[in-house]
Design a protein around this motif. Structure first.
Motif, short mmCIF file in Angstrom:
data_model
loop_
_atom_site.label_atom_id
_atom_site.label_comp_id
_atom_site.label_asym_id
_atom_site.label_seq_id
_atom_site.Cartn_x
_atom_site.Cartn_y
_atom_site.Cartn_z
N VAL A 1 0.83 -1.21 0.00
CA VAL A 1 0.00 0.00 0.00
C VAL A 1 0.87 1.26 0.00
CG1 VAL A 1 -1.67 1.33 1.36
CG2 VAL A 1 -1.95 -1.14 1.11
N ARG A 2 2.04 1.17 0.62
CA ARG A 2 2.93 2.34 0.72
C ARG A 2 3.89 2.46 -0.46
NH1 ARG A 2 2.91 0.87 6.56
NH2 ARG A 2 4.59 -0.63 6.19
N THR A 3 3.89 1.49 -1.36
CA THR A 3 4.88 1.44 -2.43
C THR A 3 4.54 2.39 -3.58
OG1 THR A 3 5.32 -0.89 -1.93
CG2 THR A 3 6.08 -0.07 -4.06
N ASP A 4 5.48 3.26 -3.92
CA ASP A 4 5.35 4.15 -5.09
C ASP A 4 3.95 4.73 -5.22
OD1 ASP A 4 8.02 3.80 -5.86
OD2 ASP A 4 7.56 1.98 -6.99
N ARG A 5 3.46 5.29 -4.13
CA ARG A 5 2.07 5.76 -4.11
C ARG A 5 1.80 6.90 -5.09
NH1 ARG A 5 0.96 6.42 2.26
NH2 ARG A 5 3.10 7.19 2.16
N ALA A 6 2.85 7.60 -5.51
CA ALA A 6 2.65 8.72 -6.43
C ALA A 6 2.39 8.25 -7.86
CB ALA A 6 3.87 9.63 -6.42
N LEU A 7 2.68 6.99 -8.16
CA LEU A 7 2.52 6.49 -9.52
C LEU A 7 1.07 6.10 -9.80
CD1 LEU A 7 5.69 4.24 -10.00
CD2 LEU A 7 5.34 6.60 -10.74
N ALA A 8 0.58 6.52 -10.95
CA ALA A 8 -0.79 6.17 -11.35
C ALA A 8 -0.94 4.66 -11.50
CB ALA A 8 -1.14 6.87 -12.66
N PHE A 9 0.14 3.98 -11.79
CA PHE A 9 0.12 2.52 -11.96
C PHE A 9 -0.52 1.83 -10.76
CE2 PHE A 9 2.18 -1.66 -11.44
CZ PHE A 9 1.97 -2.23 -12.69
N TYR A 10 -0.21 2.31 -9.57
CA TYR A 10 -0.71 1.66 -8.36
C TYR A 10 -2.06 2.19 -7.88
CZ TYR A 10 3.57 -1.03 -7.90
OH TYR A 10 4.59 -1.92 -8.11
N LYS B 1 -5.89 -1.40 -8.11
CA LYS B 1 -5.66 -2.39 -7.05
C LYS B 1 -5.11 -3.70 -7.60
CE LYS B 1 -7.78 -4.46 -2.96
NZ LYS B 1 -9.01 -4.61 -2.15
N ALA B 2 -5.45 -4.00 -8.85
CA ALA B 2 -4.94 -5.23 -9.46
C ALA B 2 -3.42 -5.20 -9.57
CB ALA B 2 -5.56 -5.44 -10.84
N ASN B 3 -2.85 -4.01 -9.80
CA ASN B 3 -1.40 -3.89 -9.87
C ASN B 3 -0.76 -4.01 -8.49
OD1 ASN B 3 -1.35 -3.57 -12.67
ND2 ASN B 3 -1.65 -1.36 -12.53
N GLN B 4 -1.44 -3.48 -7.48
CA GLN B 4 -0.97 -3.68 -6.11
C GLN B 4 -1.00 -5.17 -5.75
OE1 GLN B 4 -3.71 -1.01 -3.97
NE2 GLN B 4 -1.93 0.25 -3.45
N ALA B 5 -2.07 -5.83 -6.16
CA ALA B 5 -2.20 -7.26 -5.88
C ALA B 5 -1.13 -8.07 -6.60
CB ALA B 5 -3.59 -7.75 -6.29
N LYS B 6 -0.76 -7.63 -7.79
CA LYS B 6 0.30 -8.31 -8.54
C LYS B 6 1.62 -8.22 -7.79
CE LYS B 6 2.64 -8.03 -13.07
NZ LYS B 6 2.67 -7.29 -14.36
N LEU B 7 1.93 -7.04 -7.26
CA LEU B 7 3.14 -6.87 -6.46
C LEU B 7 3.08 -7.74 -5.21
CD1 LEU B 7 5.80 -5.42 -5.78
CD2 LEU B 7 4.44 -3.53 -4.82
N TRP B 8 1.92 -7.76 -4.56
CA TRP B 8 1.76 -8.58 -3.35
C TRP B 8 1.92 -10.07 -3.67
CZ3 TRP B 8 -2.04 -12.14 -1.56
CH2 TRP B 8 -1.96 -12.45 -0.19
N ASP B 9 1.35 -10.51 -4.77
CA ASP B 9 1.48 -11.92 -5.17
C ASP B 9 2.95 -12.30 -5.36
OD1 ASP B 9 -1.23 -12.37 -5.12
OD2 ASP B 9 -1.51 -12.25 -7.28
N VAL B 10 3.68 -11.48 -6.10
CA VAL B 10 5.09 -11.79 -6.38
C VAL B 10 5.89 -11.87 -5.08
CG1 VAL B 10 7.22 -10.92 -7.43
CG2 VAL B 10 5.08 -10.85 -8.72
N LEU B 11 5.70 -10.90 -4.20
CA LEU B 11 6.44 -10.88 -2.94
C LEU B 11 6.02 -12.03 -2.03
CD1 LEU B 11 6.34 -7.04 -2.27
CD2 LEU B 11 8.39 -8.38 -2.75
N SER B 12 4.74 -12.34 -2.01
CA SER B 12 4.25 -13.42 -1.16
C SER B 12 4.77 -14.77 -1.62
CB SER B 12 2.72 -13.44 -1.15
OG SER B 12 2.20 -12.24 -0.60
N ILE B 13 4.75 -14.98 -2.92
CA ILE B 13 5.23 -16.26 -3.47
C ILE B 13 6.74 -16.38 -3.30
CG2 ILE B 13 5.46 -17.61 -5.60
CD1 ILE B 13 2.70 -16.34 -6.41
N TYR B 14 7.45 -15.27 -3.50
CA TYR B 14 8.90 -15.31 -3.29
C TYR B 14 9.22 -15.67 -1.84
CZ TYR B 14 13.77 -14.04 -2.86
OH TYR B 14 15.12 -14.08 -2.59
N SER B 15 8.50 -15.08 -0.90
CA SER B 15 8.78 -15.34 0.51
C SER B 15 8.47 -16.79 0.89
CB SER B 15 7.99 -14.38 1.41
OG SER B 15 6.60 -14.63 1.32
#
Length: 241
Positions: A166-175, A178-192
Motif C-alpha cells: 500500500v505504501r509502495t510508489d504511491r505517487a505512480l498512477a500505476f498503483y 488495485k490489481a497492480n498492487q495485488a500483482k506486487l503482493w502476489d510476487v512478494l508473497s510467493i517469493y517469501s
C-alpha cells in the motif's frame, strides 16, 4: 533517433504520476540522448541472427546514455542475469516457458493455502495468530489451525507485505489500480514462500516494484526480482566477509 522535444514529457508518459502528486515529485534528470541512449532500435541491432546479444556493446551505450524506458524491462532481464547473452532466442523462449510454468506451480501451491493469492486482492491484516489459530478476514479464510512452522511463519508475514504494498510508489498512477498492487503482493508473497531463508523484509517491495511495472507478465517480473535478490545476497555476503 529522438526528436528535439524528447525529454521529461516523453519519459513521464511511461510512468504517469497521479495528478495530486505531481507537485511533490522532482522532475527526472534523465533525457534520451541521440546517438548515446540505448534505444529500441539499437537494442534490436545488438542481437545476432540467432539471437545472441552483444552485451559489451549494450553496456557501452548504457554507460554513455542510459536505457530508454520503452525497453527497460527487456534489458534488465539480461543485466540481472535472467538470460545468458550468449543464449539463442530459442533457448530463451524455452527457458522463459519453463520458468513461467514453475512460477504457476508455486502460485497454485500458495493459493491452496491462502485463497486470496491470485484473486486480484490482497490482505493488510493478520490471518492467523502467533500460535497459528485462524483469524476471520474478509475474502481470506484459514479453515483450521496451522501447526507447520514454515507455513505459519509465511502466513504471519503476508499482511505485513500487504501494508508495505500500500505504501509502495504511491505517487505512480500505476498503483491506483488495485490489481497492480495485488500483482506486487502476489510476487512478494510467493517469493517469501519459495525462499524461506530470506522470506520477506521491509524494502523488498521497493526492489520488486520496478519489475512489476516494467514487465507485464507476472512470472517474468518474479524471476527478474529473484535474480536481483540473488545479487543483493551475494553482495551482502561479500561485504560480510
Amino acid at each position: 533517433m529522438f526528436g528535439k522535444k524528447a525529454g521529461t514529457e516523453e519519459l513521464e508518459a511511461f510512468y504517469p504520476i497521479r495528478p495530486e502528486c505531481v507537485a511533490e515529485i522532482p522532475k527526472t534528470r534523465f533525457k534520451p540522448r541521440a546517438g548515446k541512449t540505448l534505444s529500441a532500435r539499437r537494442w534490436q541491432a545488438a542481437f545476432s541472427e540467432t539471437g545472441c546479444l552483444d552485451i559489451a556493446k549494450v553496456l557501452r551505450r548504457i554507460q554513455r546514455g542510459g536505457i530508454h524506458p520503452s525497453i527497460k524491462g527487456l534489458v534488465w532481464e539480461f543485466l540481472l542475469g535472467c538470460y545468458n547473452p550468449n543464449s539463442t532466442l530459442e533457448d530463451r523462449n524455452q527457458l522463459r516457458q519453463q520458468r513461467r510454468e514453475r512460477y504457476s506451480m508455486w502460485k497454485t501451491e500458495c493459493q491452496n493455502m491462502v485463497s486470496v493469492i491470485g484473486s486480484g486482492n490482497f490482505i493488510t491484516t493478520p490471518i492467523i495468530t502467533d500460535d497459528g489459530q485462524p483469524i476471520e478476514v474478509e475474502g481470506c479464510r484459514v479453515t483450521s489451525a496451522v501447526s507447520d512452522k514454515k507455513v505459519a511463519q509465511w502466513m504471519l508475514i503476508l499482511h505485513q507485505i500487504g501494508l508495505d504494498v500500500v505504501r509502495t510508489d504511491r505517487a505512480l498512477a500505476f498503483y491506483e489500480d488495485k490489481a497492480n498492487q495485488a500483482k506486487l503482493w502476489d510476487v512478494l508473497s510467493i517469493y517469501s514462500w519459495v525462499d524461506d531463508d530470506i522470506g520477506y523484509v521491509q524494502g523488498m517491495n521497493d526492489i520488486c516494484s520496478p519489475m512489476v511495472i516494467l514487465l507485464e507478465n507476472e512470472a517474468d517480473a518474479f524471476w527478474c526480482f529473484e535474480r536481483a535478490m540473488r545479487r543483493l545476497v551475494y553482495f551482502y555476503l561479500l561485504q560480510d566477509g
